[in-house]
Design an enzyme around this catalytic site. Structure first.
Site, PDB file in Angstrom:
ATOM      1  N   ALA A   1       4.761   4.031   2.721  1.00  0.00           N
ATOM      2  CA  ALA A   1       4.186   2.803   2.154  1.00  0.00           C
ATOM      3  C   ALA A   1       4.388   1.675   3.158  1.00  0.00           C
ATOM      4  O   ALA A   1       5.153   1.806   4.119  1.00  0.00           O
ATOM      5  CB  ALA A   1       4.873   2.448   0.842  1.00  0.00           C
ATOM      6  N   LYS A   2       3.723   0.589   2.958  1.00  0.00           N
ATOM      7  CA  LYS A   2       3.954  -0.606   3.786  1.00  0.00           C
ATOM      8  C   LYS A   2       3.345  -1.793   3.070  1.00  0.00           C
ATOM      9  O   LYS A   2       2.469  -1.642   2.230  1.00  0.00           O
ATOM     10  CB  LYS A   2       3.276  -0.436   5.149  1.00  0.00           C
ATOM     11  CG  LYS A   2       3.877  -1.293   6.238  1.00  0.00           C
ATOM     12  CD  LYS A   2       5.088  -0.610   6.845  1.00  0.00           C
ATOM     13  CE  LYS A   2       5.623  -1.390   8.032  1.00  0.00           C
ATOM     14  NZ  LYS A   2       6.480  -0.537   8.875  1.00  0.00           N
ATOM     15  N   GLY A   3       3.796  -2.975   3.427  1.00  0.00           N
ATOM     16  CA  GLY A   3       3.218  -4.159   2.805  1.00  0.00           C
ATOM     17  C   GLY A   3       3.692  -5.401   3.496  1.00  0.00           C
ATOM     18  O   GLY A   3       4.235  -5.352   4.603  1.00  0.00           O
TER      19      GLY A   3
ATOM     20  N   VAL B   1       0.856  -1.179   0.000  1.00  0.00           N
ATOM     21  CA  VAL B   1       0.000   0.000   0.000  1.00  0.00           C
ATOM     22  C   VAL B   1       0.892   1.230   0.000  1.00  0.00           C
ATOM     23  O   VAL B   1       1.787   1.359   0.834  1.00  0.00           O
ATOM     24  CB  VAL B   1      -0.941   0.001   1.231  1.00  0.00           C
ATOM     25  CG1 VAL B   1      -1.656   1.349   1.355  1.00  0.00           C
ATOM     26  CG2 VAL B   1      -1.961  -1.119   1.118  1.00  0.00           C
TER      27      VAL B   1
END
Ligand code: NAD
Length: 428
Positions: free
Chosen positions: A112-114, A67
């Site tokens: 962001a991160k995921g 994301v």
């Protein structure tokens, strides 16, 4: 007809938390309503399902996420987490926290991160390598050294980053390959990683505690601390606090909780855990105790360094620590925070406390981009300078505007983004 009343159980998730934190700060600064609309939502969300061959020969399908919340200040930046709790809302929440964190730290990055929804303990190293490589392939050009730069998070490490780097480079044309070293940070030093990135987050956590203690006129020598999560962040924070004379009296990880009022040696505990599948359970210097009593233990400093939503309204009234230093992202929920602040417990918020990680990542990215190699001393000095600047800014804003530290940190972070949007306007 009689309608049966269903008792509503409000399970507060991380996304709910970060949105409430954001809206609270946005209200205080009277954030422009159009900019608020932009920051409330994520820019891009990628969900990938991909097949991987297991050691048994069977194929398993995995679900991965990335994301990208906001990139107004620079490329998207944030970790990849391998854990059963990873889902789209967790990735959204963690991506938003990254945007506020990079903004507060004054870095040229967005958030962001995921990660992948899986329990890595169930897979062999060879399987984890294939899972990581296939996930990287599935992300394709949605990540990139000037677009979105992943880093380690829960259950991922330098090895994971090396696999991602190798896979990403392998899919590029020969002339492009070596230009991509900075597609990930937190790499092993032999593969373009930076000195000090391993300890950057924990060192930053320690520094914020040191700044807090100095502000309160306290000496860390002899102070007691407890740590939840004895991974990258928890271990390094404990290591540096111990060097300063503080005492690790309790530790909790996914395997259990240990207590010793005389203290446990962080480096010996690390060596034990490394030989014990990453688990602290069974370490002879600590006595096992009930997990649920951990946060209520007598101590001066509490460092949550595991998962989100660990300190809830049920636990907050029992906390004895004078300060909570949030090594983890989102460990304290909004309701718990209200109780803690009323009780006079200080909270060094995640977006300030654990920012050493992304600052260390920024140093690695700069070195890769410029073909430079910096020394450890230089890196830790630069890190301290940046942490100090952020800490002082937050403290100044908190005092000046009579805000708690988290709200002050959010105010600074959001104002930087507001300025960027105000100057640029909205395309077209
Ligand atoms: P890690 O995988 O190295 O360690 C995680 C630790 O948490 C392990 O000791 C694990 O046993 C423990 N844990 C997991 N579930 C638990 C549970 N239910 N109860 C108690 N302990 C539990 O991860 P890490 O990189 O140290 O990350 C820890 C936290 O710090 C995360 O919230 C992460 O987002 C945050 N963080 C990490 C970095 C970084 O650079 N690695 C940077 C900023 C923030």
């Amino acid at each position: 007809m009689k309608v049966k009343k269903v008792k509503k159980v409000h399970k507060q998730g991380m996304l709910d938390n970060v949105m409430r934190q954001f809206n609270h700060a946005a209200d205080i600064i009277g954030l422009n309503k159009n900019i608020r609309k932009i920051l409330e939502v994520t820019n891009n969300e990628l969900v990938v399902h991909f097949p991987v061959r297991m050691d048994s020969g069977e194929v398993e399908i995995f679900t991965g996420y990335r994301v990208q919340h906001n990139n107004a200040l620079g490329p998207y930046k944030g970790g990849l987490r391998y854990h059963p709790t990873v889902d789209i809302d967790a990735a959204r929440a963690l991506a938003m926290w990254m945007t506020w964190k990079t903004s507060l730290a004054g870095l040229p990055y967005g958030g962001a991160k995921g990660g992948i929804e899986l329990d890595p303990k169930k897979y062999s190293t060879a399987e984890l390598e294939r899972i990581t490589r296939r996930f990287t392939y599935a992300l394709g050009d949605n990540i990139g050294p000037e677009l979105d730069i992943p880093a380690p998070d829960v259950n991922t490490n330098a090895q994971t980053m090396a696999w991602i780097l190798d896979t990403y480079m392998s899919t590029k044309s020969p002339n492009e390959r070596s230009k991509n070293l900075h597609v990930v940070t937190g790499k092993p030093t032999g593969s373009g990683g930076s000195q000090g990135r391993d300890r950057a987050t924990g060192y930053g956590v320690f520094l914020t505690i040191k700044f807090w203690a100095a502000h309160k006129g306290l000496d860390l020598t002899g102070k007691t601390f407890i740590v939840q999560g004895f991974g990258n962040v928890g271990y390094w924070a404990a290591h540096f606090l111990e060097k300063e004379g503080a005492k690790l009296v309790a530790v909790q990880d996914a395997s259990g909780t240990l207590y010793n009022e005389d203290g446990m040696a962080a480096d010996e505990l690390l060596a034990y855990a490394q030989a014990n599948n990453g688990n602290v359970e069974g370490f002879a210097q600590g006595a096992p105790m009930a997990n649920e009593d951990f946060f209520g233990l007598e101590c001066d400093i509490c460092i949550p360094a595991a998962l989100g939503n660990q300190i809830t309204a049920l636990k907050a009234p029992h906390i004895k620590a004078k300060v909570i230093a949030e090594g983890a992202n989102g460990p304290t929920d909004v309701e718990a925070e209200k109780i803690l602040l009323e009780r006079g417990v200080d909270i060094i918020p995640d977006i300030l406390c654990n920012a050493g990680g992304v600052i260390g990542s920024y140093f690695e990215w700069l070195q890769n981009r410029n073909g430079e190699l910096w020394q450890m001393d230089e890196i830790l000095q630069k890190l301290e300078k940046k942490m100090r600047e952020s800490y002082d800014k937050v403290q100044h804003t908190a005092l000046e505007q009579n805000l708690d530290m988290r709200t002050a940190a959010f105010v600074i972070a959001i104002e930087r983004l507001e300025q960027a949007y105000t100057q640029r306007g909205i395309f077209p």
